[in-house]
Design an enzyme around this catalytic site. Structure first.
Site, PDB file in Angstrom:
ATOM      1  N   GLY A 280      -0.869  54.645  -3.681  1.00  0.00           N
ATOM      2  CA  GLY A 280      -1.257  53.823  -2.933  1.00  0.00           C
ATOM      3  C   GLY A 280      -2.700  54.057  -2.442  1.00  0.00           C
ATOM      4  CB  THR A 281      -5.053  52.768   0.328  1.00  0.00           C
ATOM      5  OG1 THR A 281      -4.834  51.370  -0.140  1.00  0.00           O
ATOM      6  CG2 THR A 281      -6.496  52.923   0.623  1.00  0.00           C
ATOM      7  CG  ASP A 404      10.702  48.773   6.882  1.00  0.00           C
ATOM      8  OD1 ASP A 404      10.810  47.702   6.528  1.00  0.00           O
ATOM      9  OD2 ASP A 404       9.447  49.324   6.485  1.00  0.00           O
TER      10      ASP A 404
END
Length: 546
Positions: A280-281, A404
């Protein structure tokens, strides 16, 4: 001549039978009852103009624990009288002793549309799964008896042994008591804040003195974790020690957490990174290897962050990665080791059995024919759902919430064995699944229960809601839920009663489970134990035809 006379008499009898057997009736669930059961605005016919819906009759509906009355609508659509008899039986008299009808157990089907009720309240003295059988016999002209068997399954809960207390379970004598308690709490809070501010001031002054003199532990230790977000609660801080810098963790399960983390910590030289699985980032998931104490090399999954990651991002990686430590279940991916050293990003190690991210696996299942990764059957989908349910049963038995639950936070191997994982790095690796609603907190808005969206309240029932969305992901091969709804409008959308639509080729049984999971009131949602019973039965029915 005698033969002609006999044929004529038989013909007359046939005409008489056809004429007198034309009586018909309807038996169905009204849209209001379907809304209570499945959250759908539709009618469900068991019998329509004498056509029996065998599929509907063979479907056992799950009843929410708080639903105590069943309503059925019926009508004799012909002028001829249709006698009936009704009986109701339960598999456990201690849990549901005497079901009651609000009509006579025998009589005639009404010629106008009427609704009758079956009362099935639990005694709330024992925990039990109860099968409710409603038997209706309708006699047509010519003594032709039609037998209808309707099944319901209800979980009765012993209210005296509820593991999770309701927020509204506490009551006070009067308003004056509330006032005095509030004043005491306010005074206590002010005193605690005063003590904490004093401690902080003294500690900060000591640190400044130590730094100015160039001595003290602060000069040799790097602290990776910055101040946590405002929504973080129950944070425990521990002093720095040689093998692991200071850190903070959201975990209430153990007083000896520091010792446990110390046991998990390994030297960085034992770990070797091989290839990136997801990126990811700032987040990275690698496949790599770890040399254990016996000198054997084990293949592992390694979660870490890039060098440019902030201290808050590193803090969240450790918090969320440690959420499932020390858990031992075949359907839970628990952390294996931790490596934290000065001036380097932390490594979180997990066991590797050729696992792939479940969301990415599902998305690969729907690509073009030449690139199809795997074609899922209904039987496989149910089997995968059952594995997730077992993992959640284990978590809830340990009084832990996931908060989650989604396909992105599960892994799957080539044999379709599933493990539920933590949500470490998920916000970075799957950014389109998380949204900030103006409170500086990225949340999985479209997987959250209504009460979690509105009040940030999480219970076992909110995990059940998320499981319903995960089941929808399984049947749609990881489509984005509520893709057309703005995240800021989700709460209003759900409050108005709207839900995800039934996926194409999704069996009614599976969609019924989803609809139950999305009940407005948490008390009306099934438990994972109920879900396991129903899906296990459905799975058994599917395997009969394979």
């Amino acid at each position: 001549m005698k033969h002609l006379k006999s044929i004529f008499l038989i013909f007359v009898q046939i005409i008489y039978y056809v004429k007198n057997s034309s009586a018909s009736f309807n038996l169905y669930l009204s849209p209001q009852e379907m809304q209570r059961h499945l959250g759908l605005q539709a009618e469900l016919y068991y019998v329509q103009d004498n056509r029996i819906n065998e599929y509907a009759l063979n479907f056992t509906l799950l009843l929410p624990p708080k639903l105590n009355t069943l309503y059925f609508t019926w009508k004799n659509t012909d002028s001829q009288e249709l006698p009936y008899s009704i009986s109701v039986e339960t598999s456990n008299r201690a849990a549901i002793p005497y079901p009651k009808l609000n009509i006579s157990s025998s009589g005639s089907v009404p010629t106008s549309t009427q609704t009758f009720a079956v009362s099935v309240p639990c005694t709330e003295t024992i925990d039990a799964e109860v099968l409710i059988s409603i038997n209706i016999n309708v006699t047509f002209p010519g003594n032709n008896v039609t037998k209808l068997h309707l099944s319901r399954r209800k979980t009765c809960i012993n209210e005296n042994l509820k593991p999770y207390a309701s927020k509204n379970s506490l009551t006070f004598a009067d308003s004056s008591s509330v006032f005095y308690i509030a004043v005491c709490c306010a005074v206590l809070l002010i005193l605690v804040l005063g003590v904490l501010i004093t401690i902080y001031y003294v500690t900060d002054k000591k640190n400044k003195v130590a730094k100015s003199s160039g001595t003290g532990p602060g000069t040799t230790t790097t602290t990776f974790l910055a101040t946590l977000p405002r929504n973080s609660v129950n944070i425990s801080s521990y002093a720095s020690f040689r093998r692991m810098p200071s850190y903070s963790l959201l975990d209430e399960r153990s007083k000896d957490l520091q010792e446990r983390i110390t046991d998990l910590t390994v030297q960085r030289c034992r770990i070797r990174l091989s290839s990136i699985i997801l990126e990811g980032t700032f987040g990275r998931i690698y496949q790599g290897s770890y040399t254990n104490e016996e000198g054997n090399e084990d293949t592992v999954i390694i979660k870490t962050v890039a060098d440019h990651a902030s201290q808050i991002q590193i803090s969240l990686l450790l918090q969320e990665g440690m959420a499932m430590y020390s858990l031992n279940h075949k359907n839970i991916l628990s952390i294996l080791r931790v490596s934290i050293e000065d001036h380097t990003a932390p490594f979180l190690l997990y066991p590797f059995n050729n696992y792939k991210n479940l969301k990415i696996f599902l998305q690969k299942c729907k690509v073009s024919s030449e690139g199809v990764h795997h074609t899922l059957t209904t039987q496989e989908v149910v089997h995968m759902a059952l594995q997730i349910i077992k993992a959640m049963q284990y978590l809830h038995k340990r009084h832990l919430l996931h908060k989650d639950l989604a396909a992105r936070n599960c892994v799957i191997d080539d044999s379709l064995n599933i493990q539920v994982a933590d949500n470490a790095l998920s916000r970075d690796l799957f950014p389109s699944d998380y949204h900030c609603l103006g409170d500086n907190e990225n949340r999985p808005v479209k997987w959250l229960a209504l009460e979690s969206l509105l009040h940030k309240t999480f219970t076992p029932s909110s995990d059940v809601w998320s499981f319903g969305v995960l089941l929808w992901e399984l049947t749609t091969l990881a489509q984005q839920p509520y893709i057309e709804i703005d995240p800021f409008e989700m709460a209003a959308y759900l409050k108005d009663g709207y839900r995800l639509a039934q996926p194409i080729n999704c069996p009614d049984e599976l969609f019924a489970v989803m609809a139950y999971c999305w009940a407005m009131s948490p008390e009306e949602r099934p438990t994972f134990t109920q879900l396991h019973v129903f899906l296990q039965e459905f799975f058994a029915q599917l395997t009969k035809y394979v």
